[in-house]
Design an enzyme around this catalytic site. Structure first.
Site, PDB file in Angstrom:
ATOM      1  N   GLU A  53     -48.873  11.160  50.307  1.00 33.47           N
ATOM      2  CA  GLU A  53     -47.817  10.691  49.235  1.00 33.47           C
ATOM      3  C   GLU A  53     -47.848  11.940  48.270  1.00 33.47           C
ATOM      4  O   GLU A  53     -46.703  12.398  47.734  1.00 33.47           O
ATOM      5  CB  GLU A  53     -48.360   9.487  48.399  1.00 33.47           C
ATOM      6  N   ARG A 188     -62.937  16.015  74.934  1.00 34.00           N
ATOM      7  CA  ARG A 188     -64.187  16.217  74.019  1.00 34.00           C
ATOM      8  C   ARG A 188     -63.995  17.051  72.622  1.00 34.00           C
ATOM      9  O   ARG A 188     -64.613  16.430  71.429  1.00 34.00           O
ATOM     10  CB  ARG A 188     -65.085  17.167  74.710  1.00 34.00           C
TER      11      ARG A 188
HETATM   12  C1  AOF Z   1     -53.897   7.461  51.184  1.00 38.02           C
HETATM   13  N1  AOF Z   1     -52.946   8.488  51.661  1.00 38.02           N
HETATM   14  O1  AOF Z   1     -52.693  10.610  53.138  1.00 38.02           O
HETATM   15  C2  AOF Z   1     -54.924   9.411  53.103  1.00 38.02           C
HETATM   16  C3  AOF Z   1     -55.539   8.237  52.548  1.00 38.02           C
HETATM   17  O2  AOF Z   1     -61.844  11.397  49.899  1.00 38.02           O
HETATM   18  P1  AOF Z   1     -60.444  11.241  49.905  1.00 38.02           P
HETATM   19  O3  AOF Z   1     -60.125  11.068  48.322  1.00 38.02           O
HETATM   20  O4  AOF Z   1     -59.571  12.350  50.551  1.00 38.02           O
HETATM   21  O5  AOF Z   1     -60.128   9.787  50.336  1.00 38.02           O
HETATM   22  C4  AOF Z   1     -60.248   9.507  51.687  1.00 38.02           C
HETATM   23  C5  AOF Z   1     -59.808   7.827  51.934  1.00 38.02           C
HETATM   24  O6  AOF Z   1     -58.561   7.821  51.526  1.00 38.02           O
HETATM   25  C6  AOF Z   1     -59.706   7.601  53.317  1.00 38.02           C
HETATM   26  O7  AOF Z   1     -60.882   6.997  53.891  1.00 38.02           O
HETATM   27  C7  AOF Z   1     -58.611   6.527  53.656  1.00 38.02           C
HETATM   28  O8  AOF Z   1     -59.098   5.183  52.983  1.00 38.02           O
HETATM   29  C8  AOF Z   1     -57.682   7.148  52.481  1.00 38.02           C
HETATM   30  N2  AOF Z   1     -56.942   8.106  53.121  1.00 38.02           N
HETATM   31  N3  AOF Z   1     -54.863   7.314  51.717  1.00 38.02           N
HETATM   32  O9  AOF Z   1     -53.191   7.053  50.139  1.00 38.02           O
HETATM   33  C9  AOF Z   1     -53.383   9.614  52.640  1.00 38.02           C
HETATM   34  N4  AOF Z   1     -55.236  10.208  54.054  1.00 38.02           N
HETATM   35 ZN    ZN Z   2     -54.362   8.703  48.717  1.00 39.44          ZN
END
Ligand code: AOF
Ligand code: ZN
EC number: 3.5.4.26
Length: 349
Positions: A53, A188
């Site tokens: 986002e 892998r």
């Molecule tokens: C979103 N948008 O593009 C993604 C999300 O450690 P952080 O802050 O990068 O958070 C990782 C967590 O955020 C991941 O486990 C998942 O729950 C969420 N990923 N959320 O709003 C994104 N990649």
């Molecule tokens: Zn996020």
């Protein structure tokens, strides 16, 4: 396809561009649309870096910025609600006063798990959930299995002769061709871990690394209940992170960890629990028959990739495992004499 589905399809395309760079985070894509025109696009590009986002908002051109508050954000995963490596995306969408948010699926990560949606709705944003949900769940099947079932996503892989044998009892037999072997190394490179049972480790003395494709090698996991694998074998000798799952000792030495489990009928469950607690989201199981079949019998598998050499008849040997509750997918294909078939496990009601 509806208009919402078309934009979500674009989000899924963008999300896929992050493959190989964001694990153990999910692949996520986002598109910002104003009055039928895309004014921003983004995806989660790198582990620890901004989410989809935020990258999408950053791509909006200066002359379009005043349109953000009248736009719809399409995103392939529920916007996060937590402070992780980056601040919550839900808060950002609220600050930007985005008018509507369309989401493919809920984020089952415990720190989010519906809280992002609740935040958006509480701020008066119109939220639509479930657009191309099946496709979005499929794209991040490892992530969702890990968080929802508290175990890694399990992929079974074996090569079999046309008459259904995966090898001899005492020695290794070449079954698949060089192109398929390269494909296996690509597989892998795509999983967090690779696992084999004791007999395979002893008889084949495998390296279990990725030599024929780009990208990383998976963590090696070998089951060796009574510690019978010779110390001179690759799995114990090579400088590569390895778990030796056994019933005798618990210790860490260099990049090897001996994980001790109880030798009872919960062994496989304990094993998957041990991998889960160490953050392993997926495991590619490459044999042997006993380990593959016990995972199938316990319904502890998600995907099977079977390579059949249609020109090879072995006549005898170790019979291939038998899949149960398997649905063949149209991802199946032919590579010279090798026929490659992909199956998913379906749950019976
Ligand atoms: C979103 N948008 O593009 C993604 C999300 O450690 P952080 O802050 O990068 O958070 C990782 C967590 O955020 C991941 O486990 C998942 O729950 C969420 N990923 N959320 O709003 C994104 N990649
Ligand atoms: Zn996020």
């Amino acid at each position: 396809m509806t208009i919402d589905e078309q934009y979500m399809q674009r989000c899924l395309q963008l999300a896929a561009l992050g493959a190989g760079h964001v694990a153990p985070n999910p692949l996520v894509g986002a598109v910002l649309v104003h009055d039928g025109r895309i004014i921003g696009e983004g995806y989660h590009q790198q582990y620890g870096q901004p989410h989809a986002e935020v990258n999408c908002l950053a791509s909006v051109q200066p002359q379009d910025q005043q349109l953000i508050a009248e736009s719809t954000m399409y995103v392939s995963l529920e916007p996060c609600a937590h402070f992780g490596k980056t601040p919550p995306c839900a808060d950002r969408l609220i600050t930007e006063k985005v008018k509507r948010v369309v989401i493919a699926c809920r984020d089952s990560y415990a720190a989010v798990d519906g809280k992002g949606i609740t935040k958006l709705q509480a701020a008066g944003i119109d939220v639509t959930l479930g657009v191309l949900e099946k496709e979005a769940l499929q794209l991040n099947r490892r992530f969702f299995t890990y968080h929802q079932q508290q175990r890694p996503y399990i992929l079974l892989k074996w090569a079999q002769s046309a008459d259904g044998y995966i090898g001899e009892t005492e020695k290794q037999v070449a079954i698949s061709n060089a192109i398929s072997n390269r494909l296996v190394h690509r597989w892998r490179s795509e999983e967090a871990a690779i696992m084999v049972g004791t007999n395979t480790a002893i008889i084949d003395n495998p390296k279990l690394n990725n030599r024929y494709w780009f990208g990383p090698s998976p963590l090696r996991v070998v089951i060796d209940k009574q510690l019978r694998i010779p110390a001179t074998h690759h799995l114990l000798k090579d400088e590569q992170p390895t778990f030796i799952v056994n019933c005798l000792l618990q210790k860490v030495q260099g990049n090897k960890e001996w994980i001790q489990l109880k030798d009872d009928h919960h062994f496989l469950r304990q094993l998957l629990q041990a991998l889960h607690s160490r953050g392993i989201q997926s495991v590619l199981v490459e044999g042997g028959r006993q380990l593959l079949q016990s995972l199938i019998d316990a319904q502890l598998w998600d995907e099977a990739r079977i390579i059949t050499n249609t020109a090879l008849l072995l006549g005898h040997g170790v019979a291939a495992p038998t899949l149960k509750n398997a649905t063949r997918t149209d991802a199946s294909f032919q590579q010279e004499k090798d026929s490659i078939q992909i199956f998913y496990r379906h749950t019976t009601a």
